[in-house]
Structure formats: C-alpha cells, structure tokens
Scaffold this motif. Structure first.
Motif, PDB file in Angstrom:
ATOM      1  N   ASN A 109      -1.885   0.179   7.688  1.00 56.77           N
ATOM      2  CA  ASN A 109      -1.931  -1.167   7.113  1.00 56.77           C
ATOM      3  C   ASN A 109      -0.850  -2.061   7.746  1.00 56.77           C
ATOM      4  N   TYR A 161     -13.131   4.114   6.464  1.00 56.59           N
ATOM      5  CA  TYR A 161     -13.545   2.716   6.269  1.00 56.59           C
ATOM      6  C   TYR A 161     -13.464   1.941   7.587  1.00 56.59           C
ATOM      7  N   THR A 187      -6.310  -3.469   2.309  1.00 53.71           N
ATOM      8  CA  THR A 187      -5.674  -2.485   1.428  1.00 53.71           C
ATOM      9  C   THR A 187      -5.119  -3.118   0.155  1.00 53.71           C
ATOM     10  N   SER A 192      -5.101   8.757   2.666  1.00 47.90           N
ATOM     11  CA  SER A 192      -5.452   7.762   3.685  1.00 47.90           C
ATOM     12  C   SER A 192      -6.825   7.980   4.308  1.00 47.90           C
ATOM     13  N   SER A 217     -13.993  -6.943   4.467  1.00 51.24           N
ATOM     14  CA  SER A 217     -14.920  -6.111   5.250  1.00 51.24           C
ATOM     15  C   SER A 217     -15.877  -6.971   6.075  1.00 51.24           C
ATOM     16  N   SER A 219       0.809  -1.224   0.000  1.00 56.05           N
ATOM     17  CA  SER A 219       0.000   0.000   0.000  1.00 56.05           C
ATOM     18  C   SER A 219       0.840   1.270   0.000  1.00 56.05           C
ATOM     19  N   HIS A 226      -0.720   4.121  -2.091  1.00 54.83           N
ATOM     20  CA  HIS A 226      -1.371   5.194  -1.334  1.00 54.83           C
ATOM     21  C   HIS A 226      -0.438   6.011  -0.459  1.00 54.83           C
ATOM     22  N   GLY A 242     -11.221   4.225  -2.364  1.00 52.76           N
ATOM     23  CA  GLY A 242      -9.838   3.814  -2.165  1.00 52.76           C
ATOM     24  C   GLY A 242      -9.035   3.850  -3.452  1.00 52.76           C
ATOM     25  N   THR A 247      -1.402   5.629   4.874  1.00 51.61           N
ATOM     26  CA  THR A 247      -2.173   4.401   4.628  1.00 51.61           C
ATOM     27  C   THR A 247      -1.334   3.181   4.946  1.00 51.61           C
ATOM     28  N   TRP A 265      -9.806   7.785   3.141  1.00 55.46           N
ATOM     29  CA  TRP A 265     -10.756   6.708   2.828  1.00 55.46           C
ATOM     30  C   TRP A 265     -10.563   5.511   3.765  1.00 55.46           C
ATOM     31  N   TYR A 266      -9.307   5.192   4.068  1.00 61.38           N
ATOM     32  CA  TYR A 266      -8.990   4.006   4.865  1.00 61.38           C
ATOM     33  C   TYR A 266      -9.414   4.199   6.320  1.00 61.38           C
TER      34      TYR A 266
END
Length: 521
Positions: A95, A463, A386, A457, A419, A83, A87, A503, A91, A459-460
C-alpha cells in the motif's frame, strides 16, 4: 498518540484551518485543470462533464474514509500507514509503496506542466510532438530542484507562503475561464457534433482516470495531519478541498466544451479526438485566440506558477510518506530523522527531490504528462483501495472513535470506485504500474525484512492480480475478450462480492493496531 511536540525532535503543530484548506485546494488544482480536461474531452466529447460528475461522487466517498481514519490516526503521511493498523506489515508495505509511486510522479508532472506554460514564451522547450527537448528536460530538473527551499525552512513558513501564494493562485485560475465562458460560449457545441456522447458510454469510462488523477491530490490534507493544530480541522479542510476543486474542474470543462476554437487548436471542427494532439497549454491557446490580453497574462502566470505550487506541496507531502515508511521500517531510519532546527524530514525531502529530478529528466522524451498521469493513477488508486477496508476493520475492532455517517456503505462504494479507476486506466498503464509496484515492494521488503503478516495480505495481492487480468482481457487496447462494459460490471461485482469482504475478514484475524501504534511514539 503523540502529545505536544518538542521543537527539533517532533513535527510541529503549526498549520491552522485556513492554511490547511488552501494547502489542500491549491495543491489539488494544478496540472489536471489544464490537461485532464483536454484528454477527457478527446475521449468522451462533451460527455467528459459526466465523467467529472462520476469522479466527484467516487472521490467524495474516498475522501470520507480519509476523514474517519485521520481522526483515529492523525499522522504525517497517514494514508500510507492506516493499513498497517488493520492488516499488518506486508499489506502496508505494498500500500505505502503504491502511494510512494504516485507521489514520486506528481512533482515531475507539475514540472512538465510549468514547461508547457513556458512554451508559449519559449517554444524551444518542446519539440513538434509536444515532448520536452533536451533544454526542456534540463529546465524541468531545475524547476523540480527549486521546490526544495519551500519545504526546507519549517512547516510554519511553508504554510504561510502556501496560504498566500495559493489564495492568489485560485483567483488567477478562475478569472480567465469565467471571462471565456461569459464572452464566447456556444451552447450548440453540446449537440452539433454527434451529441453529448459522440464516443458512447465507453468514452466516459475511458476519460475517468484523468478525472481521478485530479481528485487524488486532495489526500495531501491528511498527509499533514500531524502538523495541524487541531485534528478536527482535517474534516472540514478535506471536505471543502474536494468540493472546491470539483467546482473549478467543472468550470474549466464547461469552458473548454463551450468555447473550443477548432482553428486555434489546428483540428477539424467536431473532431473532439483531435484535442489530444494539441501542443502546449490548451487554455493559454484559447485565451490567446480570443485576444483576451489581460486574461492571457493572468492565465500564463497561472500556467507557469500554479503547477509549481502543487509540485512543491507534493514534494513536502511526499517526504511525509517517506517518513511514514521509515516509521514502518520499510526504508532507512534516516527517513525518520527530523531537522534539528526546522523539524522537517530533511533526508526524506532530499531523497524525494533527487529521485524526482531523475524521473523528470529520464521521462522527458516520453509522452510526458499524459503517460505519467496514467501510470500514477493506477499506482495511486491501488494504494487508496486499502483505506476503505481499513476503516471497516478498525471500526469492528473498536478502535475508531470518530465515525462518519453510513461508513460501511461509503467504504464499499469507495473500494469499488478505486477498483474501477484502476481498470479504466487500461492497457498498458496497469501492467506497467503493477510491475513497478512489484519490483519496488520487493526491494523495500528486502531492506526492511518485511515479511510479517503475510497471510493478511493475500487478499490484496490477489486483488491486484485480478485487476491486472481484467484489464488484459476486458479493456480496449489489450485482448478485449470481454466487451468493455461487461468487463466493467464484472470488475465492480467481483470487487464488491469477493475482495471487499475478503479484505475485511483478513484484517479481523489479528489486532495489528496494538503493535504498530507504538511506532509513532
């Protein structure tokens, strides 16, 4: 990427295909084969078999993303760096920290599993609730420290010992359950006690984290990518590892369901949920109850030595995760240092061992194996999530040279699967793991001054917050405002429709791979 390593300065390419495959399979098949089966069947009854099949499908897609990314970046601890290429820093910090939490929990889990095996001979290691006594905790620490020599004297010796030890381990794991299955099967167990789904579909979902804990172990294969003689070996070794462990897990689950001995387990016939109260290794109890003396000896050896092998493999691959984090500047530069003679990340190995020993001792009074499994699953799959995104980003940026078929479809399934595994892990495992992840990430961010690429990051982090909230309002054990099945559907749809494209778009804003490829050199 790197060329041929110089001895003492770079990791050495000493692992052949067969050795890599056995490292993957023998490392993957351990605690879960004994304990995930029991907890899954306690939650889902015979429906645990369906949970295994769903788990195979989800992890196969995740494994395929590892294949493509490992061919692009064949690095030590690679899944903890993919990642950063897609990203950027923040991120990857989160991760990699999630991955590290997963790895730090596995050796203590395997040490506890060895204690469970020893319990049949030394009952003073566990109390009446099935948790390690003070003596059991001390033995667990000794076991964990004993993992060090198997990793210290170089990757070539590690690979040879593991290939021989692992081959015998797989044979020993298979023989006793085949004997049980062939001699004592009762097919009526599938229908006699409220059918295949005594706890409904929700039982299958609740059992899923234990299946996914089992499959997550296959990622040790790309962790050793930089020390593999030919990076194409990773492709076939990873595929065979996933298929091989799937076959063994299904074999064990069928054996438990078809040969369950209610009296030996001390529970009422048909009380599937009572299996979670079994103290000791359930398959040792089964083999003993049917008086299979030779196979009892074999499975006792397997129950004691098998988790030991997985524990030391994970300690070795975990030290590669610390090496990867050192390359990303999240931890001390000492984590990047290699032993002058044996070319292993020795500081990473020692730190991993010390922290693992502390976890083993401190967690001993707690519901040991199952509690740690739930927490490690959440952290692990938050980290895994990720990689499917990174795959698509790096494809669109023209970085990827080796491409798996239907990669975009597979990455979407893998992301949704990750998820759902987090969501199904339930309350309070998710907030515990997220809190630990937040604290650890903040510490590493301070150490490495890692605040770069923050926008990529968002979005992560959103999430992870979304999954935590969904667990709070939609899973059994918390508020349960939204019915479990409905919450499962919402989690899947929002992950696919919102966070998956978000993402990808975030990763495309900047070509991070240009900067971070130099860190390996």
């Amino acid at each position: 990427m790197t060329g041929t390593p110089d001895k003492g300065k770079h990791l050495r390419k000493e692992i052949g295909f067969l050795e890599l495959f056995i490292i993957g399979l023998a490392g993957a098949v351990a605690t879960a084969v004994f304990f995930s089966q029991v907890e899954m069947t306690a939650l889902a009854g015979p429906g645990s078999l369906i949970a295994w099949l769903v788990g195979i499908f989800f992890y196969f897609t995740i494994g395929l993303t590892y294949i493509e990314l490992s061919q692009t970046y064949p690095e030590a601890g690679g899944p903890s760096r993919y990642s950063i290429y897609s990203h950027g820093v923040v991120t990857n910090l989160i991760n990699a920290t999630a991955d590290l939490i997963w790895y730090l929990f596995i050796p203590p889990i395997e040490a506890f599993a060895t204690i469970e095996g020893l319990y049949f001979i030394f009952p003073q290691l566990l109390n009446k609730q099935g948790y390690p006594t003070l003596l059991g905790a001390i033995v667990g620490v000794v076991i964990l420290i004993a993992y060090i020599p198997f990793n210290y004297y170089g990757i070539k010796l590690f690979a040879k010992i593991t290939a021989g030890f692992g081959s015998v381990k797989i044979i020993f794991y298979v023989l006793p359950v085949l004997a049980l299955l062939l001699l004592f099967s009762n097919p009526q167990n599938f229908t006699a006690y409220h059918g295949v789904l005594p706890f409904g579909i929700a039982g299958i979902f609740a059992a899923m984290p234990y299946a996914m804990f089992a499959f997550g172990s296959a990622r040790v294969v790309p962790d050793f990518a930089e020390e593999t003689k030919d990076k194409r070996h990773i492709v076939y070794a990873l595929l065979l590892t996933i298929l091989g462990q799937a076959a063994i897990y299904i074999l064990y689950d069928l054996t438990l369901i078809l040969t369950v001995n209610w009296k030996a387990f001390g529970i009422t016939p048909g009380d599937w949920s009572g299996l979670s109260k079994v103290t000791g290794n359930p398959f040792v109890i089964l083999t003993s109850s049917y008086d299979l003396k030779i196979f009892l000896i074999i499975i006792l050896i397997s129950a004691i030595a098998g988790p030991f092998l997985t524990g030391y493999i994970y300690m070795g691959s975990g030290s590669r995760v610390l090496l990867a984090m050192g390359r990303s500047r999240f931890v001390s530069s000492a984590m990047r240092q290699l032993h002058e003679k044996y070319a292993i990340p020795y500081w990473g190995l020692m730190v991993f061992a010390v922290v693992g020993a502390l976890i083993t001792f401190l967690f001993a009074p707690i519901p040991s194996i199952y509690g740690l499994i739930s927490d490690s699953v959440v952290a692990g799959y938050l980290g895994f999530a990720t990689n499917p995104i990174a795959l698509v980003v790096l494809r669109r940026q023209g970085v990827t040279k080796y491409k798996i078929p239907l990669g975009n479809v597979i990455s979407a399934i893998a992301f949704v699967g990750s998820s759902l595994i987090v969501f199904w892990s339930g309350w309070p495992a998710v907030p515990y793991s997220v809190l630990l992840l937040t604290i650890a990430s903040a510490v590493f961010a301070a150490i490495g001054k890692a605040t770069k690429d923050f926008k990529e990051s968002i979005w992560y982090m959103t999430y992870i917050a979304f999954l935590t909230i969904m667990t709070y309002i939609g899973s059994d054990g918390a508020l349960n405002i939204i019915p479990f099945i409905d919450a499962t559907i919402i989690t899947a749809l929002v992950s696919l429709a919102v966070f998956y494209p978000w993402g990808i778009i975030s990763g495309l804003k900047k070509e991070n791979y240009l900067e971070h490829e130099k860190e390996i050199e």
